[in-house]
Scaffold this motif. Structure first.
Motif, mmCIF file in Angstrom:
data_model
loop_
_atom_site.group_PDB
_atom_site.id
_atom_site.type_symbol
_atom_site.label_atom_id
_atom_site.label_comp_id
_atom_site.label_asym_id
_atom_site.label_seq_id
_atom_site.Cartn_x
_atom_site.Cartn_y
_atom_site.Cartn_z
ATOM 1 N N GLY A 1 0.845 -1.199 0.000
ATOM 2 C CA GLY A 1 0.000 0.000 0.000
ATOM 3 C C GLY A 1 0.881 1.250 0.000
ATOM 4 N N SER B 1 0.917 -11.618 -8.261
ATOM 5 C CA SER B 1 0.298 -12.888 -8.638
ATOM 6 C C SER B 1 1.071 -13.548 -9.785
ATOM 7 N N PHE C 1 -5.542 -11.368 -1.625
ATOM 8 C CA PHE C 1 -5.917 -10.974 -2.989
ATOM 9 C C PHE C 1 -5.199 -11.818 -4.039
ATOM 10 N N ILE C 2 -4.295 -12.661 -3.608
ATOM 11 C CA ILE C 2 -3.538 -13.472 -4.564
ATOM 12 C C ILE C 2 -4.014 -14.916 -4.432
ATOM 13 N N ASP D 1 3.971 -3.360 -4.472
ATOM 14 C CA ASP D 1 2.511 -3.297 -4.638
ATOM 15 C C ASP D 1 2.214 -3.191 -6.129
ATOM 16 N N ASP D 2 1.031 -3.666 -6.516
ATOM 17 C CA ASP D 2 0.730 -3.587 -7.954
ATOM 18 C C ASP D 2 0.140 -2.232 -8.353
ATOM 19 N N ARG D 3 -0.077 -1.359 -7.372
ATOM 20 C CA ARG D 3 -0.555 -0.009 -7.711
ATOM 21 C C ARG D 3 0.536 0.988 -7.389
ATOM 22 N N ASN E 1 0.797 -7.353 5.193
ATOM 23 C CA ASN E 1 -0.351 -7.034 6.037
ATOM 24 C C ASN E 1 -1.604 -6.876 5.192
ATOM 25 N N PHE E 2 -2.514 -7.826 5.341
ATOM 26 C CA PHE E 2 -3.798 -7.807 4.635
ATOM 27 C C PHE E 2 -3.656 -7.609 3.128
ATOM 28 N N ALA E 3 -2.772 -8.364 2.529
ATOM 29 C CA ALA E 3 -2.601 -8.267 1.070
ATOM 30 C C ALA E 3 -2.655 -9.640 0.396
ATOM 31 N N GLN F 1 4.693 -3.929 -8.785
ATOM 32 C CA GLN F 1 4.801 -5.302 -9.296
ATOM 33 C C GLN F 1 3.535 -6.077 -8.930
HETATM 34 C C1 LIG Z 1 -5.759 -3.958 2.192
HETATM 35 S S1 LIG Z 1 -4.418 -3.231 1.350
HETATM 36 C C2 LIG Z 1 -3.133 -3.381 2.571
HETATM 37 C C3 LIG Z 1 -2.037 -2.397 2.338
HETATM 38 C C4 LIG Z 1 -0.938 -2.399 3.384
HETATM 39 N N1 LIG Z 1 -0.282 -3.688 3.483
HETATM 40 C C5 LIG Z 1 -1.442 -1.939 4.723
HETATM 41 O O1 LIG Z 1 -1.357 -2.695 5.693
HETATM 42 O O2 LIG Z 1 -1.921 -0.806 4.813
HETATM 43 C C6 LIG Z 1 -3.995 -4.498 0.173
HETATM 44 C C7 LIG Z 1 -2.876 -4.109 -0.754
HETATM 45 O O3 LIG Z 1 -2.536 -5.244 -1.545
HETATM 46 C C8 LIG Z 1 -2.247 -4.786 -2.842
HETATM 47 N N2 LIG Z 1 -2.402 -5.896 -3.785
HETATM 48 C C9 LIG Z 1 -3.532 -6.574 -4.067
HETATM 49 N N3 LIG Z 1 -3.305 -7.492 -5.016
HETATM 50 C C10 LIG Z 1 -1.987 -7.392 -5.332
HETATM 51 C C11 LIG Z 1 -1.157 -8.053 -6.268
HETATM 52 N N4 LIG Z 1 -1.620 -9.024 -7.076
HETATM 53 N N5 LIG Z 1 0.140 -7.690 -6.352
HETATM 54 C C12 LIG Z 1 0.630 -6.712 -5.545
HETATM 55 N N6 LIG Z 1 -0.117 -6.044 -4.640
HETATM 56 C C13 LIG Z 1 -1.414 -6.377 -4.545
HETATM 57 C C14 LIG Z 1 -3.238 -3.655 -3.068
HETATM 58 O O4 LIG Z 1 -2.844 -2.790 -4.121
HETATM 59 C C15 LIG Z 1 -3.252 -2.982 -1.708
HETATM 60 O O5 LIG Z 1 -2.295 -1.944 -1.605
#
Ligand SMILES: C[S@@+](CC[C@H](N)C(=O)[O-])C[C@H]1O[C@@H](n2cnc3c(N)ncnc32)[C@H](O)[C@@H]1O
Length: 179
Positions: free
Chosen positions: A15, A54, A82-83, A36-38, A77-79, A51
């Protein structure tokens, strides 16, 4: 008290890099990389890489691959929820980790929606989802870890009960949350 020093720390799905920034102030290290991918404006202490995590190891950017076997701590953390391909993700994690490196992840498991519905509800709303049980999801990540040479040393499952995590289906279910 023994305090471990880390060489390179990587935050997967960082994030804005908030966690990485916190670590940079509290943990001895040489370099912190947030992935992060964004694209985002990272905090100054964090080197930010855009990057999609996935992807398979071979498809990753050369900058990330250059960290092969060099990362002493990977956090997330909470990421990683999504993969979906956890085996591929754990392969990437194991490639990045140095010998005796550690991976610490905090993530949500998805609710097993299908198991919460009655057969009448499934029929009435024609719901066709494939959801996994909590145990299946836990087993999946543990298998992905062990299959990629990662030793699982701690599993901590907790139930979050907050308004945000409440699911209510036609008033039949009270509340439920899965972490
Ligand atoms: C809920 S946020 C958590 C962000 C951060 N870790 C935090 O604790 O504040 C989830 C993050 O995962 C990233 N994310 C989701 N899918 C991803 C992927 N395939 N590759 C990289 N990042 C990814 C999103 O862009 C987002 O920033």
């Amino acid at each position: 008290m023994y305090i471990r020093e880390y060489d390179i720390i990587v935050d997967l799905g960082c994030g804005t890099g908030y966690l990485a920034d916190q670590l940079s102030q509290s943990v001895k290290h040489k370099r912190i990389v947030g992935v992060d991918d964004r694209s985002a404006t990272p905090l100054p202490s964090v080197q930010y890489l855009v990057q999609d995590l996935s992807q398979s190891w071979d498809s990753l950017s050369p900058v990330l691959k250059a960290l092969e076997s060099k990362v002493s701590l990977i956090v997330s953390n909470f990421a990683i929820q999504f993969i979906s391909d956890k085996n591929r993700l754990m392969h990437v994690v194991s490639k990045l980790l140095a010998k005796n490196g550690e991976f610490v992840a905090n993530y949500n498991r998805a609710p097993d929606v299908m198991s919460l519905l009655t057969s009448e509800q499934i029929k009435q709303y024609n719901i066709q989802l494939q959801t996994k049980s909590e145990l299946q999801q836990l087993d999946e990540i543990q298998t992905a870890c062990s299959g990629n040479g990662l030793n699982v040393t701690k599993v901590d499952v907790s139930l979050l009960k907050s308004r945000v995590n409440e699911y209510s289906i036609k008033g039949r279910l009270k509340s439920m949350a899965i972490l």
